[in-house]
Design an enzyme around this catalytic site. Structure first.
Site, PDB file in Angstrom:
ATOM      1  N   CYS A  80       0.842  -1.203   0.000  1.00 54.10           N
ATOM      2  CA  CYS A  80       0.000   0.000   0.000  1.00 54.10           C
ATOM      3  C   CYS A  80       0.879   1.256   0.000  1.00 54.10           C
ATOM      4  O   CYS A  80       1.549   1.549   1.000  1.00 54.10           O
ATOM      5  CB  CYS A  80      -0.905  -0.046   1.221  1.00 54.10           C
ATOM      6  SG  CYS A  80      -1.707   1.500   1.655  1.00 54.10           S
ATOM      7  N   CYS A 113       0.234   3.742   2.775  1.00 52.95           N
ATOM      8  CA  CYS A 113       0.684   3.174   4.059  1.00 52.95           C
ATOM      9  C   CYS A 113       2.186   3.381   4.230  1.00 52.95           C
ATOM     10  O   CYS A 113       2.653   3.775   5.304  1.00 52.95           O
ATOM     11  CB  CYS A 113       0.392   1.672   4.116  1.00 52.95           C
ATOM     12  SG  CYS A 113      -1.338   1.215   4.002  1.00 52.95           S
TER      13      CYS A 113
END
Length: 148
Positions: free
Chosen positions: A30, A33
């Site tokens: 991600c 993230c």
């Protein structure tokens, strides 16, 4: 303080204690993230009194499902064992600091009162939605079924 890896095995133990626990639900694939990680780490160093945990949603799919994580990163704040905030999306550093401040300022007695009132209201709504049968209703159901 460095972040703590949270797993199914230690999540309840870590988050049920008194104090504040911030949880970052993330995954290595991600992009947001990965970009949020240094912000989260800096904040953990500024606030050693707070536990900063990370849940790898790929490795801990049961935890992600338990909290209905549908988008990552998702930040969750838990205070004294109560989830007081959960929101998907990477936060800018100033917003993360603002969140920490608000969680620190919470009156937990008031939060628990509001939760109890909410549960009581939800229980009352359930009772209204499914009223108990009267003594006459089984007889009416039998008559309708041709059993009288």
């Amino acid at each position: 303080m460095a972040t703590v890896t949270l797993t199914t095995a230690n999540f309840d133990e870590v988050t049920s204690k008194d104090g504040i626990v911030l949880v970052d639900f993330w995954a290595s694939w991600c992009g947001p993230c990965v970009r949020f990680a240094p912000t989260y780490e800096r904040s953990s160093e500024k606030h050693p009194e707070i536990t900063f945990g990370k849940v790898d949603t790929e490795a801990e799919q049961m935890l992600a499902a338990k909290f209905d994580i549908r988008s990552i990163p998702t930040i969750m704040a838990i205070r004294d064992g109560v989830v007081v905030f959960a929101q998907p999306g990477a936060l800018p550093e100033s917003s993360l600091e603002n969140l920490i401040e608000k969680v620190q300022d919470l009156d937990m007695a008031e939060v628990r009162e509001q939760m109890a009132a909410h549960r009581k209201g939800a229980h009352a709504e359930t009772a209204e939605a499914a009223p108990a049968k009267t003594a006459e209703e089984p007889a009416k159901e039998e008559a309708a079924a041709g059993r009288s």
